[in-house]
Design an enzyme around this catalytic site. Structure first.
Site, PDB file in Angstrom:
ATOM      1  N   ASP A   8      27.588  81.320 -50.056  1.00  0.00           N
ATOM      2  CA  ASP A   8      28.584  81.885 -49.142  1.00  0.00           C
ATOM      3  C   ASP A   8      27.856  82.818 -48.170  1.00  0.00           C
ATOM      4  O   ASP A   8      27.123  83.711 -48.588  1.00  0.00           O
ATOM      5  CB  ASP A   8      29.631  82.661 -49.953  1.00  0.00           C
ATOM      6  CG  ASP A   8      30.792  83.130 -49.101  1.00  0.00           C
ATOM      7  OD1 ASP A   8      31.935  82.703 -49.364  1.00  0.00           O
ATOM      8  OD2 ASP A   8      30.560  83.939 -48.177  1.00  0.00           O
ATOM      9  N   MET A   9      28.033  82.569 -46.888  1.00  0.00           N
ATOM     10  CA  MET A   9      27.339  83.365 -45.871  1.00  0.00           C
ATOM     11  C   MET A   9      27.915  84.783 -45.832  1.00  0.00           C
ATOM     12  O   MET A   9      29.097  85.004 -46.104  1.00  0.00           O
ATOM     13  CB  MET A   9      27.495  82.713 -44.495  1.00  0.00           C
ATOM     14  CG  MET A   9      26.951  81.287 -44.421  1.00  0.00           C
ATOM     15  SD  MET A   9      25.185  81.175 -44.759  1.00  0.00           S
ATOM     16  CE  MET A   9      24.521  81.933 -43.290  1.00  0.00           C
ATOM     17  N   ASP A 105      31.855  78.615 -44.009  1.00  0.00           N
ATOM     18  CA  ASP A 105      30.699  79.425 -44.441  1.00  0.00           C
ATOM     19  C   ASP A 105      30.337  79.269 -45.913  1.00  0.00           C
ATOM     20  O   ASP A 105      29.622  80.087 -46.460  1.00  0.00           O
ATOM     21  CB  ASP A 105      30.893  80.900 -44.052  1.00  0.00           C
ATOM     22  CG  ASP A 105      31.491  81.745 -45.152  1.00  0.00           C
ATOM     23  OD1 ASP A 105      32.359  81.230 -45.877  1.00  0.00           O
ATOM     24  OD2 ASP A 105      31.081  82.908 -45.291  1.00  0.00           O
ATOM     25  N   GLU A 106      30.823  78.178 -46.565  1.00  0.00           N
ATOM     26  CA  GLU A 106      30.460  78.018 -47.979  1.00  0.00           C
ATOM     27  C   GLU A 106      30.311  76.564 -48.387  1.00  0.00           C
ATOM     28  O   GLU A 106      30.862  75.668 -47.752  1.00  0.00           O
ATOM     29  CB  GLU A 106      31.458  78.739 -48.889  1.00  0.00           C
ATOM     30  CG  GLU A 106      32.883  78.301 -48.686  1.00  0.00           C
ATOM     31  CD  GLU A 106      33.842  78.956 -49.676  1.00  0.00           C
ATOM     32  OE1 GLU A 106      33.549  78.998 -50.883  1.00  0.00           O
ATOM     33  OE2 GLU A 106      34.899  79.413 -49.222  1.00  0.00           O
TER      34      GLU A 106
HETATM   35  P1  TTP Z   1      34.512  84.959 -46.118  1.00  0.00           P
HETATM   36  O1  TTP Z   1      33.299  84.317 -46.728  1.00  0.00           O
HETATM   37  O2  TTP Z   1      35.666  85.256 -47.007  1.00  0.00           O
HETATM   38  O3  TTP Z   1      34.092  86.358 -45.462  1.00  0.00           O
HETATM   39  P2  TTP Z   1      32.761  86.771 -44.709  1.00  0.00           P
HETATM   40  O4  TTP Z   1      31.758  85.670 -44.704  1.00  0.00           O
HETATM   41  O5  TTP Z   1      33.126  87.294 -43.357  1.00  0.00           O
HETATM   42  O6  TTP Z   1      32.245  87.993 -45.557  1.00  0.00           O
HETATM   43  P3  TTP Z   1      31.543  87.979 -47.002  1.00  0.00           P
HETATM   44  O7  TTP Z   1      30.192  88.578 -46.779  1.00  0.00           O
HETATM   45  O8  TTP Z   1      32.412  88.839 -47.860  1.00  0.00           O
HETATM   46  O9  TTP Z   1      31.485  86.559 -47.461  1.00  0.00           O
HETATM   47  O10 TTP Z   1      35.036  84.079 -44.920  1.00  0.00           O
HETATM   48  C1  TTP Z   1      34.154  83.380 -44.061  1.00  0.00           C
HETATM   49  C2  TTP Z   1      34.651  83.420 -42.628  1.00  0.00           C
HETATM   50  O11 TTP Z   1      35.950  82.852 -42.552  1.00  0.00           O
HETATM   51  C3  TTP Z   1      34.746  84.832 -42.064  1.00  0.00           C
HETATM   52  O12 TTP Z   1      33.543  85.280 -41.470  1.00  0.00           O
HETATM   53  C4  TTP Z   1      35.870  84.710 -41.084  1.00  0.00           C
HETATM   54  C5  TTP Z   1      36.733  83.578 -41.597  1.00  0.00           C
HETATM   55  N1  TTP Z   1      37.973  84.111 -42.205  1.00  0.00           N
HETATM   56  C6  TTP Z   1      39.134  84.161 -41.439  1.00  0.00           C
HETATM   57  O13 TTP Z   1      39.146  83.745 -40.274  1.00  0.00           O
HETATM   58  N2  TTP Z   1      40.276  84.677 -42.011  1.00  0.00           N
HETATM   59  C7  TTP Z   1      40.308  85.156 -43.295  1.00  0.00           C
HETATM   60  O14 TTP Z   1      41.354  85.633 -43.772  1.00  0.00           O
HETATM   61  C8  TTP Z   1      39.094  85.090 -44.085  1.00  0.00           C
HETATM   62  C9  TTP Z   1      39.081  85.616 -45.508  1.00  0.00           C
HETATM   63  C10 TTP Z   1      37.967  84.566 -43.497  1.00  0.00           C
HETATM   64 MG    MG Z   2      31.254  84.654 -46.452  1.00  0.00          MG
END
Ligand code: TTP
Ligand code: MG
Length: 350
Positions: A8-9, A105-106
């Protein structure tokens, strides 16, 4: 024993923005909507600097502005993030083709049959991604998808967590139940009312109690999940079930022409997606959300699959005719095509 890796990014959208604008580095950054916190929209993500102020995904931009007035607010540039997503997934595909693409991102990788150690594989992935994108990620490795996903979230950012069956009691059971994939806010509420707050407490419930409260299949799922059991395979190729586009108006709309024009435009976009994936469809669904958030859908289907813009638009408008718009204001419209099928290729003879 399987070896499943979940990646997960870190602060994904924000990290991409920081990369292309170094002036943002070490400053609080909030990504969401059109990037204007005085307008309607929610936070897509915030970098770790902004999270210190309590800003998080899903929160109205206006609230984020109150919590962190000094933050940089940027609009969502989905195309840019999708391009970086393809780059890091190419690094993963160089490790193994057994990849499940879960989202922008995963992803999961099945590394069970790879000769390299966990450390070597993780090193290859982290340096590969850093070299191509300049971004960091967090990785979890475990005997199944359920535990691997939990693991990748345990040491963020730029983390690596390996969970084995031996860790279930000491590391999984103290966690809150919402960490389990498949437990949403409603199940969490239900379990809280039964005085169940941790995964360990969930694991103490007998199977028949869980089945009584949650039904046979979900009850069994919760019983297994609490014990870290998950046999689900990676889904390496996903057939799309539908394609859709929707848009929220900046201001709620009464004017029929505006609504109709927007539907025509959304139809064009959806048809473009459908065609570029080589599909046609049988069902078109129109979604309308009114200013009071009441949301309705209308569907139209044909016997034969269709793919041409005017055919899909005709179906979308036959849906619109069945919506009573008098005296109402529209907040959002969406168009979805479903029952999709790969278009039959006509073979050419030479
Ligand atoms: P996430 O992996 O949940 O969050 P993140 O990568 O920003 O942070 P983390 O380091 O905790 O992993 O989500 C990935 C992307 O998806 C995030 O950058 C933006 C998008 N996203 C939304 O658009 N709406 C949302 O409610 C969530 C949770 C994520
Ligand atoms: Mg992420």
């Amino acid at each position: 024993m399987r070896r499943i890796l979940h990646i997960d990014m870190d602060a994904f959208f924000a990290a991409v923005e920081e990369k292309r604008n170094p002036a943002l580095k070490e400053k609080p950054v909030v990504i969401g909507g059109r990037g204007d916190p005085s307008r309607r929209g929610v936070v897509a993500t915030a970098n770790y600097e902004a999270r210190k102020y309590g800003v998080h995904s899903g929160m109205p931009l206006r609230t984020a502005l109150k919590l962190c007035p000094g933050a940089f607010f940027l609009p969502v540039d989905y195309d840019a993030y999708a391009a970086v997503s393809r780059q890091f997934k190419n690094v993963l595909l160089a490790i193994t083709k057994t990849m499940e693409d879960v989202g922008i991102d995963e992803a999961f990788l099945d590394i069970s049959t790879e000769p390299d150690s966990n450390e070597t594989i993780v090193e290859k992935i982290k340096t590969g991604i850093y070299e191509r994108t300049g971004l960091t990620c967090s990785i979890g490795i475990a005997p199944n998808k359920l535990l691997a996903k939990i693991a990748s979230d345990m040491q963020k950012p730029n983390g690596l967590t390996v969970l084995t069956e031996k860790d279930i009691e000491h590391r999984l059971w103290p966690m809150p139940i919402r960490k389990l994939h498949g437990i949403g806010p409603r199940t969490e509420e239900h379990l809280k009312a039964m005085n169940i707050g941790t995964i360990g407490q969930l694991a103490e419930l007998p199977l028949d109690t869980l089945i009584r409260h949650f039904g046979r299949s979900y009850g069994q799922y919760l019983y297994d999940a609490a014990r870290g059991i998950d046999d689900s395979p990676l889904v390496t190729h996903r057939e799309p079930k539908s394609f859709s586009r929707e848009t929220t108006f900046q201001e709620d709309v009464k004017n029929w022409q505006t609504i109709a024009r927007t539907i025509a435009w959304l139809t064009k976009e959806v048809v473009y997606d459908l065609a570029s994936h080589g599909y046609c469809a049988r069902t078109v669904t129109l979604k309308i959300r009114f200013s009071d958030f009441r949301t309705i859908t209308r569907s139209s289907s044909t016997h034969e699959t269709v793919g041409r813009e005017e055919e899909i638009r005709r179906l979308a408008f036959s849906c619109l005719k069945r919506v009573d718009l008098t005296g109402k204001k529209v907040r959002l419209v969406g168009v979805r095509v479903g029952n999709v099928k790969a278009r039959v290729e006509i073979s050419s003879h030479h």
